[in-house]
Design an enzyme around this catalytic site. Structure first.
Site, PDB file in Angstrom:
ATOM      1  N   CYS A 154       0.783  -1.178   0.002  1.00 46.87           N
ATOM      2  CA  CYS A 154      -0.104   0.096   0.044  1.00 46.87           C
ATOM      3  C   CYS A 154       0.805   1.185   0.050  1.00 46.87           C
ATOM      4  CB  CYS A 154      -0.910  -0.050   1.287  1.00 46.87           C
ATOM      5  SG  CYS A 154      -2.035  -1.339   1.223  1.00 46.87           S
ATOM      6  N   ARG A 158       4.806   0.450  -6.255  1.00 48.57           N
ATOM      7  CA  ARG A 158       4.903  -0.155  -5.332  1.00 48.57           C
ATOM      8  C   ARG A 158       3.945  -1.479  -5.175  1.00 48.57           C
ATOM      9  NH1 ARG A 158       6.441   2.604  -0.448  1.00 48.57           N
ATOM     10  NH2 ARG A 158       5.206   1.447   0.927  1.00 48.57           N
ATOM     11  N   TRP A 190      -2.999  -2.780  -1.436  1.00 51.07           N
ATOM     12  CA  TRP A 190      -2.692  -4.189  -1.999  1.00 51.07           C
ATOM     13  C   TRP A 190      -3.159  -4.841  -0.864  1.00 51.07           C
ATOM     14  CZ3 TRP A 190       0.012  -8.175   0.008  1.00 51.07           C
ATOM     15  CH2 TRP A 190       0.523  -9.080  -0.849  1.00 51.07           C
ATOM     16  N   ASN A 246      -1.140   1.683   5.817  1.00 52.02           N
ATOM     17  CA  ASN A 246      -0.350   0.841   5.276  1.00 52.02           C
ATOM     18  C   ASN A 246       0.042  -0.071   6.199  1.00 52.02           C
ATOM     19  OD1 ASN A 246       1.419  -0.674   4.051  1.00 52.02           O
ATOM     20  ND2 ASN A 246       2.755   1.056   3.798  1.00 52.02           N
ATOM     21  N   GLY A 247      -0.186  -1.361   6.489  1.00 54.83           N
ATOM     22  CA  GLY A 247       0.011  -2.348   7.304  1.00 54.83           C
ATOM     23  C   GLY A 247      -1.056  -3.382   7.710  1.00 54.83           C
ATOM     24  N   GLU A 272      18.199 -16.201  -9.828  1.00 53.58           N
ATOM     25  CA  GLU A 272      17.825 -14.750 -10.354  1.00 53.58           C
ATOM     26  C   GLU A 272      17.348 -14.748 -11.476  1.00 53.58           C
ATOM     27  OE1 GLU A 272      16.977 -12.259  -8.653  1.00 53.58           O
ATOM     28  OE2 GLU A 272      17.094 -10.651  -9.963  1.00 53.58           O
ATOM     29  N   LYS A 303      13.271 -13.497 -12.320  1.00 49.64           N
ATOM     30  CA  LYS A 303      13.138 -12.570 -13.273  1.00 49.64           C
ATOM     31  C   LYS A 303      12.057 -12.860 -14.220  1.00 49.64           C
ATOM     32  CE  LYS A 303      14.121  -9.755 -11.380  1.00 49.64           C
ATOM     33  NZ  LYS A 303      14.796  -9.683 -10.084  1.00 49.64           N
ATOM     34  N   GLU A 312       8.536 -13.458 -12.367  1.00 50.96           N
ATOM     35  CA  GLU A 312       7.637 -12.652 -11.943  1.00 50.96           C
ATOM     36  C   GLU A 312       7.344 -11.236 -12.899  1.00 50.96           C
ATOM     37  OE1 GLU A 312       9.746 -10.138  -8.918  1.00 50.96           O
ATOM     38  OE2 GLU A 312      11.596  -9.964  -9.997  1.00 50.96           O
ATOM     39  N   HIS A 336      19.606 -35.006  -9.910  1.00 51.52           N
ATOM     40  CA  HIS A 336      18.908 -35.311  -8.618  1.00 51.52           C
ATOM     41  C   HIS A 336      17.215 -35.048  -8.817  1.00 51.52           C
ATOM     42  CE1 HIS A 336      22.521 -36.588  -6.847  1.00 51.52           C
ATOM     43  NE2 HIS A 336      22.931 -35.451  -7.163  1.00 51.52           N
ATOM     44  N   LYS A 341       6.619  -3.717  -4.663  1.00 50.71           N
ATOM     45  CA  LYS A 341       7.929  -3.239  -4.735  1.00 50.71           C
ATOM     46  C   LYS A 341       8.501  -3.609  -3.427  1.00 50.71           C
ATOM     47  CE  LYS A 341      11.804  -1.664  -6.599  1.00 50.71           C
ATOM     48  NZ  LYS A 341      12.440  -2.606  -7.562  1.00 50.71           N
TER      49      LYS A 341
HETATM   50  C1  AGP Z   1      12.752  -8.616  -6.894  1.00 48.58           C
HETATM   51  O1  AGP Z   1      12.474  -8.658  -8.401  1.00 48.58           O
HETATM   52  C2  AGP Z   1      11.495  -9.086  -6.315  1.00 48.58           C
HETATM   53  N1  AGP Z   1      10.470  -8.014  -6.716  1.00 48.58           N
HETATM   54  C3  AGP Z   1      11.573  -9.243  -4.998  1.00 48.58           C
HETATM   55  O2  AGP Z   1      11.989 -10.646  -4.823  1.00 48.58           O
HETATM   56  C4  AGP Z   1      12.542  -8.438  -3.898  1.00 48.58           C
HETATM   57  O3  AGP Z   1      13.742  -8.781  -4.097  1.00 48.58           O
HETATM   58  C5  AGP Z   1      12.163  -8.628  -2.326  1.00 48.58           C
HETATM   59  O4  AGP Z   1      11.041  -8.508  -2.117  1.00 48.58           O
HETATM   60  C6  AGP Z   1      13.237  -8.110  -1.476  1.00 48.58           C
HETATM   61  O5  AGP Z   1      12.864  -6.855  -1.480  1.00 48.58           O
HETATM   62  P1  AGP Z   1      14.100  -5.801  -0.723  1.00 48.58           P
HETATM   63  O6  AGP Z   1      15.218  -5.824  -1.471  1.00 48.58           O
HETATM   64  O7  AGP Z   1      13.359  -4.351  -0.892  1.00 48.58           O
HETATM   65  O8  AGP Z   1      14.127  -6.264   0.622  1.00 48.58           O
END
Ligand code: AGP
Length: 609
Positions: free
Chosen positions: A2, A27, A74, A100-101, A482, A486, A489, A505, A604
């Site tokens: 949020c 966000r 969110w 937010n929270g 990673e 990517k 997501e 395995h 975000k």
């Molecule tokens: C990264 O592409 C993601 N959106 C997510 O995994 C992110 O890295 C994770 O939420 C950690 O965020 P931060 O680095 O702000 O702690």
């Protein structure tokens, strides 16, 4: 997660609220709304959907007011809907509130408030707060919010306005961030600084347990107990242009292409090209912390966790120190053993991820020292730690982390070098050679990025592929993880990252013509073993894409496509190998017409657990 925005001044705030929400879109959210004081009462507009839908709603049903709040939601408690969108109002419709929270004790509060006659109209936890404010209101919104937050358990950043105490926004913080911007005759509130940059660079950060009262002339702060808090404004060093796309189709593309500069900026003033020394004085970490530590624990989530894994390989090789990399959410639940000889690094681009922050706070009570590795030197983690290793990556707007990942790897490379030097594990000649190669990395990154068009063509050719296996070994195992993250997501394509040695395995059973393997195979200490993995995939009819050094005939012979990178030191290959994988994910998502910068369901910074 949020986002909160607020503005009080002499002008109509509605355009600023909408624009502020637009800048908070990154966000992550599913619904949005605004509320303004318009002389007669509270005017409110809310939608399920995007900010452009909210702007359209306001165009069709205009409201104006010089004092207002806005929110991107969110969903946690209650599905995304107009009814559940913030701002929420009290029974009398004179108070509007955004949050937010998560209010953890909302159920018992709701039952109590309902028994007292309050009528609930949403499925959210937030609504209890506005009814609590209503219950405690005796003419002062500040006092009412102070009384309300004392009853809350959980995390919250809250802002409210009331037509019965107009001309001000009252905000409270206990967890999620809130920053106040000081303009000329107008004052702003926001969940982060990106919406503020276009109005002012003078800001003050709220701390946990504080209430702020914003008026056109500025803001005053007090604790939840009512004690005044003096706060000086700080001046931001980010420019408004840094949060624009600058001609790129998406923020993610712009951020991928900024990565060489991020490495340059992270290294700047921290290395000597004369003798290879690394200086991390700016972190504020006591030099003894390095000498007294015999173990390092890296804590993070998501992409930052992958950077932590790269950090582990760097630290093990250079400093010969035992390193654990932990998911913050898991570490919190465990009976984790650490002592006063453990050095802890919390890695987080935002510095606000709830699990990492909580784990870092737990660690602070036990460890020798805790360092926040972050792109936000004013974040909650930066404030909770003993020191800050600032990435200097500039704002990252795309939800998928790219340039902050590379910044984190650069910061961890510096940390590993500084640690090794402090422990005497690295001699001057080796230090100098490594630092000189690190300095050359940005140029090599630019060379890889110059080949982006070929990667775009490959991504388009593979659009029909629904399953990917990303393989890497040793320091490129985290890069395989990673690359898969990517692709998942932003392009919503099934992808798994595996250590090459683990393929036999289990995952090898998946290999057929429908599964593409993306092999990360620089000519390093595990090169021959990766070639064997590729051969095994080839023998089973799997399609292969490879990331390999320029001129590597063996890797290219097995692959349908090879994305080449310049040669570099084994330890620094991740800076280069990750780039084709980011570009492949980006172009796969962009070619499908997906919302690259705001992928579905993602936020975000994950500020709730
Ligand atoms: C990264 O592409 C993601 N959106 C997510 O995994 C992110 O890295 C994770 O939420 C950690 O965020 P931060 O680095 O702000 O702690």
């Amino acid at each position: 997660m949020c986002g909160i925005i607020g503005c009080v001044g002499a002008r109509d705030t509605v355009p600023d609220l909408i624009e502020g929400l637009r800048r908070l879109e990154y966000r992550g959210y599913d619904s949005a709304g605004i509320a303004v004081l318009n002389g007669d009462g509270v005017g409110r507009r809310r939608v399920k959907g995007k900010i452009r839908d909210l702007a359209e709603e306001v165009r069709r049903h205009p409201i104006t007011g010089t004092c207002g709040i806005g929110h991107t939601r969110w969903a946690t408690h209650g599905r995304p809907s107009e009814d559940n969108a913030h701002p929420h109002t009290d029974c009398g419709g004179t108070i509007a509130l955004v949050h937010n929270g998560i209010v953890e004790n909302y159920w018992s509060l709701k039952e109590k408030l309902k028994a007292e006659g309050h009528v609930f109209r949403t499925e959210t936890d937030t609504e209890v707060i506005v009814h609590l404010v209503e219950k405690h209101f005796r003419g002062s919104l500040e006092e009412a919010l102070r009384a309300a937050v004392r009853e809350l358990e959980g995390a919250f950043a809250v802002a409210c306005v009331s037509s019965r105490d107009p001309g001000k926004i009252v905000a409270a913080r206990n967890g999620p961030p809130a920053v106040i911007g000081f303009g000329e005759g107008e004052t702003f509130l926001s969940s982060d600084i990106t919406p503020l940059l276009h109005h002012t660079r003078r800001v003050a950060y709220m701390d946990d347990g504080e209430i702020a009262v914003l008026t056109p002339d500025g803001a005053r702060f007090a604790t939840f107990a009512g004690a005044p808090v003096a706060k000086d404004a700080e001046t931001l060093d980010w420019e408004p242009a840094m949060v624009e796309k600058r001609g790129f189709a998406h923020f993610m593309a712009k951020e991928i292409f900024e990565q060489a500069d991020v490495v340059r900026d992270t290294l700047k003033s921290r290395v000597s090209l004369e003798n290879g020394r690394v200086f991390l004085d700016d972190t504020g970490l006591a030099p003894d912390a390095f000498r007294e530590a015999d173990r390092v624990v890296l804590i993070a989530c998501g992409t930052s966790y992958h950077a932590g894994l790269v950090g582990k390989y760097l630290l093990e090789t250079l400093a010969r120190v035992p390193v654990d990399v932990e998911y913050a959410s898991e570490l919190r639940s465990r009976d984790f053993v650490m002592d006063r000889r453990t050095l802890v690094l919390g890695i987080s681009q935002s510095g606000e991820t709830a699990d990492t922050l909580a784990a870092l706070r737990l660690a602070r009570a036990k460890a020798r020292a805790v360092l926040a590795v972050t792109n936000n030197a004013n974040s909650s983690m930066a404030r909770a730690a003993d020191g800050v290793l600032d990435l200097h990556a500039g704002p990252e707007i795309g939800v998928a982390a790219t340039k902050t990942f590379v910044g984190q790897m650069a910061a961890l490379a510096l940390f590993a070098l500084a640690f090794s030097q402090a422990r005497g594990a690295l001699n001057e000649a080796d230090s100098l050679a490594l630092v000189q190669e690190l300095q050359r990395i940005p140029l090599k990154m630019d060379r890889v990025l110059a080949g982006a068009a070929a990667i775009e063509r490959a991504a388009r050719r593979y659009l029909a592929c629904e399953h990917y296996l990303f393989l890497g070994r040793w320091i490129n195992f985290p890069i395989a993880l990673e690359g898969a993250l990517k692709l998942k997501e932003i392009s919503y394509t099934h992808a798994e990252g595996y250590a090459g040695g683990e393929m036999k395995h289990g995952p090898i059973a998946l290999i057929d013509e429908g599964m593409t393997t993306l092999a990360v195979v620089p000519r390093d200490r595990v090169y021959e073993k990766m070639l064997s993995n590729i051969a095994e995939v080839q023998a089973r009819g799997g399609r292969i894409l490879a990331v390999a050094f320029d001129g590597d005939a063996k890797a290219s012979a097995a692959a349908e496509e090879t994305f080449t990178i310049p040669e570099t030191h084994d330890l620094f290959t991740p800076f280069l190998t990750v780039l084709p994988l980011q570009l492949f994910a980006y172009h796969s998502a962009a070619a499908k017409g997906l919302d690259v910068d705001q992928p579905r369901n993602l936020a975000k910074s994950v500020t709730v657990e």
